[in-house]
Write a protein that holds these residues in place. Sequence first.
Motif, PDB file in Angstrom:
ATOM      1  N   TYR A  32       0.830  -1.218   0.000  1.00  0.00           N
ATOM      2  CA  TYR A  32       0.000   0.000   0.000  1.00  0.00           C
ATOM      3  C   TYR A  32       0.861   1.263   0.000  1.00  0.00           C
ATOM      4  O   TYR A  32       0.604   2.220  -0.739  1.00  0.00           O
ATOM      5  N   ALA A  33       1.918   1.249   0.843  1.00  0.00           N
ATOM      6  CA  ALA A  33       2.793   2.427   0.915  1.00  0.00           C
ATOM      7  C   ALA A  33       3.525   2.660  -0.405  1.00  0.00           C
ATOM      8  O   ALA A  33       3.858   3.802  -0.745  1.00  0.00           O
ATOM      9  N   ARG A  34       3.756   1.599  -1.150  1.00  0.00           N
ATOM     10  CA  ARG A  34       4.516   1.735  -2.403  1.00  0.00           C
ATOM     11  C   ARG A  34       3.626   2.102  -3.578  1.00  0.00           C
ATOM     12  O   ARG A  34       4.024   2.890  -4.438  1.00  0.00           O
ATOM     13  N   PHE A  35       2.410   1.524  -3.625  1.00  0.00           N
ATOM     14  CA  PHE A  35       1.555   1.723  -4.793  1.00  0.00           C
ATOM     15  C   PHE A  35       0.329   2.594  -4.508  1.00  0.00           C
ATOM     16  O   PHE A  35      -0.422   2.896  -5.428  1.00  0.00           O
ATOM     17  N   TYR A  36       0.097   2.939  -3.233  1.00  0.00           N
ATOM     18  CA  TYR A  36      -1.062   3.748  -2.850  1.00  0.00           C
ATOM     19  C   TYR A  36      -2.364   3.127  -3.348  1.00  0.00           C
ATOM     20  O   TYR A  36      -3.219   3.804  -3.922  1.00  0.00           O
TER      21      TYR A  36
END
Length: 242
Positions: free
Chosen positions: A199-203
């Motif tokens: 999630y933090a990488r691809f939002y």
Amino acid sequence: MEALINRLEALLAENSIFTLQTLSYYGEGLSTTVQLVFISLLIGLVAAVPLAIGRGSKRRFIKWPIFAYTYVFRGTPLLIQLYLIYYGVVFVDGIQETWLWVLLKEPFVPALVAFTLNTAAYTTEIFHGAIKATPKGEIEAARAYGMSPALTLRRIVLPSAFRRALPAYGNEVIFMLHASAIASVVTIMDLTGAARFVYARFYAPFDAFLFVAAIYLCLTFAILYLFRYLEKKLLAHLQPMT
């Protein structure tokens, strides 16, 4: 037109969060979750049997410490227990100069200790209730055959109690699987930790967490099937005859 479609497909593939790299994160998280839950349940189960026996002892100096232990760990949130063990171990005098620090400085071991103590407390009460529910007729029959108390406990009481405790223990296994999601708060890369990373990488919160939810759902159904199978085999004598 064909070239445009191919270009769109390539673009979607490039922006997809489900790449080989992210799937490897999920695979690592799944492995960590299974190890954490399985090992804690195994150690907790082994510890719970003697604790459940001691919980039913008539000697107060045996049963009251066990009661206090189960009361505390069942009456406080698992997350608080995890925080106390993970962060509190640093403040133990001299711990960093011992060989234990090599193990305790890694987040997996404190999490394993917290999960084991928690599940052992619940399992102790489950088995204690199952042992107390043993029909007196079974115990009297064992004594009539000349069995000693220890032999009666091993051959009659514990097998019977295990069968009765099986449905409740199945719920405890599922609870521990779901509770393992909090392990990510102490930097463990479990399933939930992998979802947070993706999630933090691809939002993409929906994709990341829904995929993990589906994995947890599959694991839960597998556990339910296993315990239904065990109940059917071990409690076959209680099933109505057709």
